[in-house]
Motif scaffolding. Structure first.
Motif, short mmCIF file in Angstrom:
data_model
loop_
_atom_site.label_atom_id
_atom_site.label_comp_id
_atom_site.label_asym_id
_atom_site.label_seq_id
_atom_site.Cartn_x
_atom_site.Cartn_y
_atom_site.Cartn_z
N MET A 117 0.76 -1.41 0.07
CA MET A 117 -0.09 -0.06 0.13
C MET A 117 0.86 1.36 -0.10
N LYS A 118 0.46 2.20 -0.95
CA LYS A 118 1.45 3.35 -1.17
C LYS A 118 0.93 4.52 0.05
N ALA A 119 1.76 5.19 0.66
CA ALA A 119 1.28 6.31 1.60
C ALA A 119 2.13 7.52 1.14
N ARG A 120 1.20 8.51 1.26
CA ARG A 120 2.05 9.69 1.21
C ARG A 120 1.87 10.77 2.51
N ILE A 121 2.71 11.36 2.99
CA ILE A 121 3.05 12.14 4.09
C ILE A 121 3.37 13.24 3.64
N HIS A 122 2.28 14.14 4.33
CA HIS A 122 2.90 15.95 4.18
C HIS A 122 3.11 16.40 5.59
N ILE A 123 4.34 16.95 5.71
CA ILE A 123 4.72 17.37 7.09
C ILE A 123 4.88 18.94 6.89
N THR A 124 4.05 19.69 7.69
CA THR A 124 4.21 21.00 7.57
C THR A 124 4.20 21.81 8.78
N LEU A 125 4.73 23.05 8.88
CA LEU A 125 5.05 23.92 9.96
C LEU A 125 3.64 24.36 10.34
N LYS A 126 3.68 23.98 12.03
CA LYS A 126 2.12 24.76 12.26
C LYS A 126 2.12 26.31 12.15
N ALA A 127 1.03 26.49 12.03
CA ALA A 127 0.93 28.06 11.93
C ALA A 127 1.37 28.79 13.21
N GLY A 128 1.92 29.94 12.73
CA GLY A 128 2.58 30.50 13.87
C GLY A 128 4.14 30.29 14.13
N VAL A 129 4.57 29.26 13.46
CA VAL A 129 5.94 28.81 13.51
C VAL A 129 6.69 29.32 12.62
N LEU A 130 7.79 30.24 12.81
CA LEU A 130 8.49 30.99 11.62
C LEU A 130 9.02 29.97 10.60
N ASP A 131 9.11 30.28 9.50
CA ASP A 131 9.53 29.49 8.41
C ASP A 131 10.50 30.37 7.72
N PRO A 132 11.70 30.21 8.28
CA PRO A 132 12.80 31.25 7.35
C PRO A 132 13.22 30.43 5.99
N GLU A 133 13.16 29.28 5.70
CA GLU A 133 13.26 28.70 4.48
C GLU A 133 12.28 29.33 3.38
N GLY A 134 10.95 29.41 3.90
CA GLY A 134 9.75 29.75 3.09
C GLY A 134 10.02 31.23 2.59
N LYS A 135 10.50 31.74 3.77
CA LYS A 135 10.74 33.37 3.53
C LYS A 135 11.72 33.61 2.62
N ALA A 136 13.03 32.86 2.71
CA ALA A 136 14.12 32.97 1.40
C ALA A 136 13.45 32.64 0.15
N ILE A 137 12.51 31.48 0.09
CA ILE A 137 12.23 31.07 -1.15
C ILE A 137 11.30 32.58 -1.76
N GLU A 138 10.43 33.01 -0.76
CA GLU A 138 9.57 34.21 -1.12
C GLU A 138 10.53 35.33 -1.67
#
Lengths: 80, 80
Positions: A1-22
């Motif tokens: 069985m194939k599984a897909r897992i998404h792991i995301t930062l919770k709301a309110g947690v700073l995301d410097p990598e996302g900011k750098a992409i932006e």
């Protein structure tokens, strides 16, 4: 069985990598991009043939290893 | 408009990080886990209100910055 897992930062947690992409997208001339959040995506094959068992096991894997549940959420999708 | 981008390694490209996850899960007693592949997952807000324009821009962002198209595939999902 194939599984897909998404792991995301919770709301309110700073995301410097996302900011750098932006910022990088802005430098490249892509305007109007906001709220970039970078997460992880894991695909795997699990031997359990029963969906409930598979989901239980995957939940335990996320709690034990894959996600840092203090700052991250996880979502599990199963494909028969 | 909210966009979700999945960036995954192409088939045949070695994934040492996925392999490490697979081994770690095995060490923790999770048997029957195979083919672990680790990818990236990016969520962002794009100002374009037209879906075609948004998809075009996101494709250019993936080609220019987000994905290394030599070894990675990308998939774009748009949510109105």
């Amino acid at each position: 069985m194939k599984a897909r897992i998404h792991i995301t930062l919770k709301a309110g947690v700073l995301d410097p990598e996302g900011k750098a992409i932006e910022n990088a997208l802005g430098s490249l001339g892509f305007d109007g991009v906001n709220d970039v959040r970078k997460g992880k995506y894991i695909e795997l094959e699990i031997a359990d043939s029963d969906e409930t068992t598979a989901r239980d096991n995957l939940t335990r894997m996320c709690e034990a290893l894959l996600a840092n549940t203090v700052i991250e959420n996880y979502a599990i999708d199963l494909e028969a």
